[in-house]
Design a protein around this motif. Structure first.
Motif: not given
Length: 463
Positions: A1-29
């Motif tokens: 039985m899956n207890f993952t809240p609805r909408g959690w997967q899209p938010r997780r992907a958004l957080l990962l992409w945001t973190a990746l962009v921040l890392l790239i920006v920091l590396a460029a700086v």
């Protein structure tokens, strides 16, 4: 039985992409900051040139005629006329002014009359003396006959002696009157003011009607320069530089009236009398110069240079080139086997390259010494690394790579230095400094020769 809240997967992907962009920006700086903190070195270069090098003592001086005659008056009186104006060519004996001769002519006439009166008195006294001599001789014949007494003879003799003495007195008086007359005639002749030399009138101080007073402090009537085709520059050379100046050395100078013209001369005399102003000791060095076209005027300020040493048709590099050393490379031993105390090149530090490069550029102009009255003397090339007769190491830029070349150094003029080496030729690119791109730009002058000398190749510079 899956207890993952609805909408959690899209938010997780958004957080990962945001973190990746921040890392790239920091590396460029970080990369931008690191590259800005340590930019690559850029080399300031110059060309190896061939030409002349001259070492000179620099100073200022004043132009003067070789001989200057101040014409004054021996007698006092009013100026009746003058005939020599400014810039008038004159010859020795030419009458330039006339003082009113009438008062002096009156004295001549009076002394002439006195002389004639004395001569007439002499003639009269000579007649009286001659007559008395006859009387005395006649009475001497009568005394033998007893007609005249001895008293008469004695009186006749006394009178004759007085008449003869009076003749001598009259003769002396005539000599005195002749001397007075000669003096009056001399004074009358002094009313004509002649030129004592051949030359040209520089200044006229008088005008018609002006009263001239003869005294020890009297002002001159005319200032005449003898032979204005030959002039001299009187310069003040400091005691630190005068030892290198010798009679016969070539010299050149410029005046403000002719900024694009160079005048040449030679050292005639070094006057050993010191000139001390505010504890600064200088010596007068006289430079002879030709003035065939009369372009030079007395009193002009000359920016003079006396050539104390020179080399012709030699290889030259800018003076900072023999001081340059790449980062991390020990400086080659100088003449005498001594090594640089820092073990690194001067002016190539990680942060201080630009400021040291500017200091090198300023140092290439030579040290200055100021003489009184605005005169300045400078000795180019003394006491520097790689000065005359030394060895040095320079760096060439070939195919984008630094190449070390050992050279023998010779004469330097404060900007360029004579070099000689087997692996060195005209046109080689020599490195004079290294700077960072964000440092202020620095220019290195590759030419500093006296006017009138030419180089076969002119140095070029690039960043």
């Amino acid at each position: 039985m899956n207890f993952t809240p609805r909408g959690w997967q899209p938010r997780r992907a958004l957080l990962l992409w945001t973190a990746l962009v921040l890392l790239i920006v920091l590396a460029a700086v970080a990369v931008w900051w690191w590259r800005g903190r340590n930019p690559p070195l850029h080399y300031i270069t110059a060309r190896v040139t061939q030409g002349d090098i001259q070492r000179a003592v620099n100073m200022t001086g004043a132009l003067n005629p070789v001989v200057t005659a101040q014409v004054e008056s021996f007698v006092s009186g009013n100026i009746k006329s003058w005939s020599c104006d400014y810039n008038t060519p004159v010859t020795a004996g030419q009458i330039c002014a006339l003082i009113d001769p009438l008062p002096f002519q009156v004295i001549v006439d009076q002394d002439t009359a006195s002389l004639h009166s004395a001569m007439a008195q002499l003639a009269k006294d000579r007649v009286a003396a001659a007559n008395q001599a006859v009387v005395y001789a006649y009475d001497q014949k009568l005394i033998d006959q007893g007609i005249v007494s001895q008293v008469t003879i004695n009186a006749d003799k006394a009178t004759l002696d007085q008449d003869q003495a009076q003749v001598k007195l009259d003769t002396a008086n005539i000599a005195q009157q002749r001397a007075l007359l000669h003096g009056a005639q001399v004074n009358l002749g002094y009313t004509k003011i002649p030129s004592p030399v051949n030359g040209m009138v520089i200044t006229r101080y008088i005008d018609v009607g002006q009263t001239v007073v003869s005294s020890l402090s009297a002002s001159p009537l005319f200032l005449i320069g003898k032979d204005m085709h030959s002039m001299q520059v009187d310069t003040n050379v400091s005691e630190a530089d005068v030892g290198g100046v010798k009679p016969g050395q070539r010299a050149y100078f410029a005046v403000q009236s002719y900024p694009n013209r160079t005048f040449w001369g030679s050292v005639r005399q070094i006057r050993e009398g010191p000139i001390t102003v505010q504890n600064v000791v200088t010596y007068d060095v006289v430079i002879d110069v030709k003035n065939d076209d009369l372009a030079l005027f007395p009193g002009m300020t000359a920016d003079a240079h006396i050539i104390t040493a020179e080399r012709s048709n030699v290889l030259r590099v800018p003076l900072p080139a023999i001081r340059f050393n790449p980062e991390g490379v020990s400086r080659a031993p100088r003449a005498g086997g001594r090594e640089d105390s820092q073990g690194r090149g001067s002016g190539q530090g990680r942060e201080g390259g630009a400021s040291r490069a500017a200091a090198e550029s300023r140092g290439a102009s030579g040290e200055e010494r100021h003489a009184p009255g605005g005169a300045a003397g400078s000795r180019a090339g003394s006491g520097r690394p790689g000065a005359s007769g030394g060895r040095a190491q320079i760096w060439l830029l070939r195919d984008g790579k630094l190449v070390s070349v050992r050279v023998h150094t010779g004469l330097d003029d404060g900007t360029l230095i004579e070099v000689a080496g087997e692996d060195l030729k005209v046109g080689d690119v020599v490195v004079v400094n290294a700077v960072r791109p964000n440092a202020p730009p620095t220019e290195v002058s590759g030419e500093n020769r006296p006017p009138g000398t030419n180089a076969n190749v002119r140095g070029g510079f690039r960043m």
